[in-house]
Design an enzyme around this catalytic site. Sequence first.
Site, PDB file in Angstrom:
ATOM      1  CG  LEU A   3      -1.988  -1.029   1.374  1.00 47.39           C
ATOM      2  CD1 LEU A   3      -2.717  -0.858   2.713  1.00 47.39           C
ATOM      3  CD2 LEU A   3      -2.980  -0.951   0.225  1.00 47.39           C
ATOM      4  CG  ASP A   4       0.510   4.407  -2.873  1.00 44.41           C
ATOM      5  OD1 ASP A   4       1.377   3.673  -3.362  1.00 44.41           O
ATOM      6  OD2 ASP A   4      -0.363   4.980  -3.547  1.00 44.41           O
ATOM      7  CE  LYS A   5       5.094   9.154   4.631  1.00 42.38           C
ATOM      8  NZ  LYS A   5       5.976  10.337   4.427  1.00 42.38           N
TER       9      LYS A   5
END
Length: 338
Positions: free
Chosen positions: A162-164
């Site tokens: 998942l993106d930051k």
Amino acid sequence: MKNSGQIISGTSEFDDPFHLLGTGTDTQKRTLVLQAVHHGWRLDHVLVGLVPEFSRNYLQQLMESGAVCLNGKPFSKAAYRVKMSDQICIELRPTPQTQAFKAEQLALDVVYADDHLLVINKPAGLVVHPAPGHWSGTLMNALLGLDDHAFALPRAGIVHRLDKDTSGLMVVARQRSVMDALVQAMAAREVKRQYVALAHGVWHGPVQRVIDAPIGRDPVHRLRMAVLDEARHAAKAARTDILHLQSSDNGCMVQCTLHTGRTHQIRVHLASIKHPLVGDTLYGGHLTAGMHRQALHAYRLAFVHPVSQQGMVFRADLPSDMVGALDDWRLNYNVNQI
């Protein structure tokens, strides 16, 4: 996942030597034995061939830092054509990448755990893998601190990203066989991942919409991904199903179902239909309704357990910042209703 849910597939992603130098404090010297076949090869190609457990990028870093010696002297010319009489020695030194593979005691929201896998509810702001600017304090470091067995697994068992600044559910393997099975299930689209997103623009048209559009690196803005023509660019097939949930005068709330796992997939696809995510300034969104990151949450994760073969379904409530944004826009949400 550098990503709204990127799948890590194949073996090359898993073979990085983050853990091969222990905690990143050990140094190994190795003398390379040239064969007749190597005569005339480029030096960098010889290194890759004779030190196969390390990545080309890592070996290039060592060469540039003086850790590769040719006939007793540091040598950094990658294009040099080696001779059979050459003596090559390489010192395998710690780098930020090798030092990143260390345990840290970080709080994790563990939704489910057994001997085979974990399900984590990742908060926004937590980086999944170590990378430039984030060599510590990542999910990988936290997993190593949680379980000593994670040191035996590539990427500490992480099978998707998942993106930051995307929050929500992730599955993590605790055994190599389980990791391989989950990667295969991801590639076969057998792991169901659904997201709730808050986007700009009032929704018009059908309630359900399928976005089937290839994604690749933006040829102009290299930090971004974009919908591209597969025939002209190095783009990969990507599909996201969008379900409109509610709208207000400010924007809309949608459910997104991933069928593929491209970098920034949901962010790119929604922006391509003029509904960029709230807070996603990289793709045309704005900071509003109290959001200081992209309004995207992986709320539902479903898969067949690789060992027990039981169907597993998990849901995660919206984090407080998205709840506040929905209240600001006078929208209602119940995770159990979708």
